[in-house]
Design a protein around this motif. Structure first.
Motif, PDB file in Angstrom:
ATOM      1  N   GLU A   1       0.830  -1.217   0.000  1.00 48.83           N
ATOM      2  CA  GLU A   1       0.000   0.000   0.000  1.00 48.83           C
ATOM      3  C   GLU A   1       0.859   1.261   0.000  1.00 48.83           C
ATOM      4  OE1 GLU A   1      -1.950  -2.489   2.863  1.00 48.83           O
ATOM      5  OE2 GLU A   1      -3.262  -0.738   3.120  1.00 48.83           O
TER       6      GLU A   1
ATOM      7  N   ILE B   1     -11.153   2.540  10.890  1.00 42.48           N
ATOM      8  CA  ILE B   1     -11.709   1.998   9.642  1.00 42.48           C
ATOM      9  C   ILE B   1     -12.522   0.724   9.871  1.00 42.48           C
ATOM     10  CG2 ILE B   1      -9.702   0.568   8.998  1.00 42.48           C
ATOM     11  CD1 ILE B   1     -10.042   1.624   6.127  1.00 42.48           C
TER      12      ILE B   1
ATOM     13  N   GLN C   1      -9.088  -3.619   7.143  1.00 43.40           N
ATOM     14  CA  GLN C   1      -9.338  -2.362   6.432  1.00 43.40           C
ATOM     15  C   GLN C   1     -10.273  -2.543   5.239  1.00 43.40           C
ATOM     16  OE1 GLN C   1      -4.914  -2.709   5.630  1.00 43.40           O
ATOM     17  NE2 GLN C   1      -5.510  -1.308   4.028  1.00 43.40           N
ATOM     18  N   CYS C   2     -10.185  -3.684   4.567  1.00 40.05           N
ATOM     19  CA  CYS C   2     -11.031  -3.920   3.390  1.00 40.05           C
ATOM     20  C   CYS C   2     -10.745  -5.303   2.822  1.00 40.05           C
ATOM     21  CB  CYS C   2     -10.754  -2.880   2.308  1.00 40.05           C
ATOM     22  SG  CYS C   2      -9.064  -2.982   1.656  1.00 40.05           S
TER      23      CYS C   2
ATOM     24  N   TRP D   1      -5.809  -8.373  -3.642  1.00 40.54           N
ATOM     25  CA  TRP D   1      -4.548  -7.779  -4.108  1.00 40.54           C
ATOM     26  C   TRP D   1      -3.406  -8.780  -3.912  1.00 40.54           C
ATOM     27  CZ3 TRP D   1      -3.301  -2.205  -1.966  1.00 40.54           C
ATOM     28  CH2 TRP D   1      -2.101  -1.741  -2.500  1.00 40.54           C
TER      29      TRP D   1
ATOM     30  N   LYS E   1      -8.357  10.152   2.551  1.00 41.66           N
ATOM     31  CA  LYS E   1      -6.962   9.886   2.242  1.00 41.66           C
ATOM     32  C   LYS E   1      -6.294  10.887   1.312  1.00 41.66           C
ATOM     33  CE  LYS E   1      -5.276   5.236   2.830  1.00 41.66           C
ATOM     34  NZ  LYS E   1      -4.939   3.995   2.162  1.00 41.66           N
TER      35      LYS E   1
ATOM     36  N   THR F   1     -12.679   5.008  -5.358  1.00 40.64           N
ATOM     37  CA  THR F   1     -12.331   3.581  -5.374  1.00 40.64           C
ATOM     38  C   THR F   1     -12.010   3.039  -3.981  1.00 40.64           C
ATOM     39  OG1 THR F   1      -9.972   3.945  -5.782  1.00 40.64           O
ATOM     40  CG2 THR F   1     -11.412   3.823  -7.722  1.00 40.64           C
ATOM     41  N   CYS F   2     -12.241   3.841  -2.948  1.00 39.49           N
ATOM     42  CA  CYS F   2     -12.018   3.339  -1.589  1.00 39.49           C
ATOM     43  C   CYS F   2     -13.175   3.731  -0.689  1.00 39.49           C
ATOM     44  CB  CYS F   2     -10.706   3.843  -0.998  1.00 39.49           C
ATOM     45  SG  CYS F   2     -10.479   3.228   0.690  1.00 39.49           S
TER      46      CYS F   2
ATOM     47  N   ASN G   1     -13.940   2.347   1.867  1.00 38.74           N
ATOM     48  CA  ASN G   1     -13.523   2.075   3.250  1.00 38.74           C
ATOM     49  C   ASN G   1     -12.941   3.300   3.945  1.00 38.74           C
ATOM     50  OD1 ASN G   1     -13.841  -0.892   2.674  1.00 38.74           O
ATOM     51  ND2 ASN G   1     -12.305  -0.273   1.167  1.00 38.74           N
ATOM     52  N   ASN G   2     -12.345   4.178   3.167  1.00 33.52           N
ATOM     53  CA  ASN G   2     -11.795   5.404   3.737  1.00 33.52           C
ATOM     54  C   ASN G   2     -12.655   6.616   3.402  1.00 33.52           C
ATOM     55  OD1 ASN G   2      -9.275   5.057   5.230  1.00 33.52           O
ATOM     56  ND2 ASN G   2      -8.549   4.074   3.379  1.00 33.52           N
TER      57      ASN G   2
ATOM     58  N   ASP H   1     -10.221  -5.722  -0.345  1.00 37.52           N
ATOM     59  CA  ASP H   1      -9.343  -5.536  -1.508  1.00 37.52           C
ATOM     60  C   ASP H   1      -7.920  -6.050  -1.256  1.00 37.52           C
ATOM     61  OD1 ASP H   1     -11.608  -3.727  -1.628  1.00 37.52           O
ATOM     62  OD2 ASP H   1     -10.687  -2.939  -3.458  1.00 37.52           O
TER      63      ASP H   1
ATOM     64  N   CYS I   1     -10.156  -0.565  -5.543  1.00 39.42           N
ATOM     65  CA  CYS I   1      -9.042   0.210  -4.970  1.00 39.42           C
ATOM     66  C   CYS I   1      -7.981   0.624  -6.005  1.00 39.42           C
ATOM     67  CB  CYS I   1      -8.390  -0.646  -3.883  1.00 39.42           C
ATOM     68  SG  CYS I   1      -6.895   0.083  -3.206  1.00 39.42           S
TER      69      CYS I   1
HETATM   70  S1  SF4 Z   1      -8.486   0.645   2.521  1.00 38.69           S
HETATM   71 FE1  SF4 Z   1      -8.925   1.594   0.558  1.00 38.69          FE
HETATM   72  S2  SF4 Z   1      -6.943   2.312  -0.182  1.00 38.69           S
HETATM   73 FE2  SF4 Z   1      -6.532   0.839   1.429  1.00 38.69          FE
HETATM   74  S3  SF4 Z   1      -6.277  -1.090   0.352  1.00 38.69           S
HETATM   75 FE3  SF4 Z   1      -8.417  -0.964   0.977  1.00 38.69          FE
HETATM   76  S4  SF4 Z   1      -9.539  -0.081  -0.760  1.00 38.69           S
HETATM   77 FE4  SF4 Z   1      -7.332   0.282  -1.049  1.00 38.69          FE
END
Ligand code: SF4
Length: 442
Positions: A63, A353, A130-131, A137, A306, A383-384, A386-387, A133, A92
């Motif tokens: 990240e 978060i 956090q997510c 990933w 962010k 695209t986020c 979560n934030n 994704d 993301c």
């Molecule tokens: S929290 Fe948001 S920026 Fe961070 S990895 Fe997950 S989707 Fe991507």
């Protein structure tokens, strides 16, 4: 540079030391990536970095690389490669930038730190606190490199972190982690100590894989030392951020996004502690001299989200962005727990978060009061989700409770196709104007 203006932002001298430390960190990773005897673990930003360091892994955070791809403006060129590989433009953009970087064989780590490239992983470790994704990933790299991937699946939207949450997490892991099956068969009551023990087992389930990949035996004393260092680092970072409660504030949110580097990638490493002691000394000297980070500080803003742009624009209006959700996300006070496993489990579940809307409302209310905030900027990162904390009525509820003006900026972390700088500028200025018209404060 005909339009160059004198900046109202006071530069932080410790920035040079911070850059030197970050360079050291990345060059160590580079050497480790090329040394068959060294082990590199890729870890999500709030994954169990302390546990990995206790095994002697060199820890790399994709990240952080994603953020660098954004700040270096490379992301726009790279995201399409990930999209073409099937990763949607709606997910993301740190992920799509990073995978695009891998597919295109381009990284800012080479020009910035002289690295040969991204260090090859021996192990991938995620935490979905956090997510989701991050798991997808790392799943890409698991397939690419054929290395083990292990991790923690944390539930989301938690109000109060209770023993029941921890028990639920253990149950989720039963199917994945054989050693936990036996443990979760015990009665788990609401007793705090038992919750700690339960979470210890959950984290402990990672150990066999870590031992196998690192070639080292788990050493509880070593883990305790790393977690203790991480805890001291977190306390120092908290102190840095809390100094911004002072008027004028000696540091801005924008400074914070740069100086949080060691707290993100070097927590558990004593060098991060040394750096924050230097930074604190400089900020305390500013306070003693009555100097603020922004000359003529008039308004104090809170930043949720962010995006990290427009430091000069705000300063130009006498606005000091004094506090943020983002920078405070790197404070992990539960690491002070006597049991390092319990400390990590709780610290990485108590994150903003991970929490529910009621918790977030109370948290923001406290921050507004502690930092004397006049207005709030919410960043809706396309695209986020979560934030992005503006999507379920939180700004409206906070405004109704505190009578605080706010603005929601639409944009993204890395995908600049989703962001209009002109529109954001107009919105920021409208917020300042609103405060001026209300005659507050000054
Ligand atoms: S929290 Fe948001 S920026 Fe961070 S990895 Fe997950 S989707 Fe991507």
């Amino acid at each position: 540079m005909a339009e160059e203006q004198v900046s109202r932002i006071k530069k932080i001298n410790a920035t040079g030391a911070m850059k030197a430390l970050m360079t050291e960190y990345f060059q160590e990773l580079d050497r480790a990536g090329q040394d068959p005897g060294a082990k590199v673990a890729w870890c999500t930003s709030v994954g169990p970095a302390e546990l990995l360091r206790s095994f002697g892994f060199y820890v790399y955070f994709p990240e952080n690389h994603g953020a660098m791809l954004g700040s270096s403006r490379l992301a726009g060129d790279l995201i399409p490669a990930a999209n073409a590989a099937g990763y949607s433009p709606d997910i993301c953009s740190y992920l799509t930038s990073d995978i695009g970087s891998y597919l295109s064989r381009r990284t800012p780590l080479t020009p910035a730190f002289g690295m040969a490239g991204v260090p090859r992983p021996d192990l991938l470790v995620f935490n979905t606190n956090q997510c989701r994704d991050v798991k997808d990933w790392f799943g890409f790299y698991e397939r690419e490199f054929g290395v083990p991937m292990v991790g923690i699946d944390t539930m989301r939207s938690i109000e109060t972190v209770t023993a029941n949450h921890l028990e639920g997490l253990i149950a989720q892991h039963k199917a994945l982690i054989p050693t936990l099956e036996a443990v979760s068969g015990r009665k788990f009551d609401l007793d705090r100590l038992k919750a700690v023990v339960a979470s210890s087992y959950r984290w402990g389930a990672l150990i066999p894989t870590l031992e196998a990949v690192s070639g080292r035996k788990f050493d509880l004393d070593r883990l305790k030392a790393v977690v203790a260092s991480s805890y001291r680092c977190t306390r120092l970072w908290k102190k840095v951020l809390r100094l911004a409660e002072r008027r004028p504030s000696p540091i801005t949110f924008f400074d914070g996004t740069i100086h949080m580097g060691p707290a993100v990638v070097l927590r558990g490493d004593p060098r991060a502690e040394t750096y924050y002691e230097t930074l604190i000394a400089e900020l305390e000297a500013r306070i003693a001299a009555g100097e603020g980070a922004v000359a003529g500080e008039t308004y104090r803003f809170y930043w949720d989200g962010k995006m990290r742009e427009h430091a000069e624009l705000f300063a130009g209006h006498g606005v000091c962005v004094t506090a943020s959700t983002y920078c405070n996300s790197w404070i992990f006070e539960a690491l002070g727990d006597a049991d390092p496993f319990a400390g990590m489990a709780r610290a990485y579940t108590e994150l903003f978060i991970v929490r529910g809307e009621k918790y977030k409302l109370d948290y923001l209310e406290r921050m507004v009061r502690d930092y004397g905030i006049d207005g709030v900027v919410y960043h809706d990162a396309k695209t986020c989700p979560n934030n992005s904390n503006n999507r379920y009525g939180l700004p409206e509820r906070l405004a109704a409770k505190l009578g605080l003006p706010y603005v929601v900026i639409n944009g993204d972390l890395n995908d600049l196709r989703l962001y209009s700088e002109e529109q954001a500028r107009t919105q920021f200025e409208a917020l300042v104007e609103q405060l001026r018209e209300a005659g507050q404060p000054s």
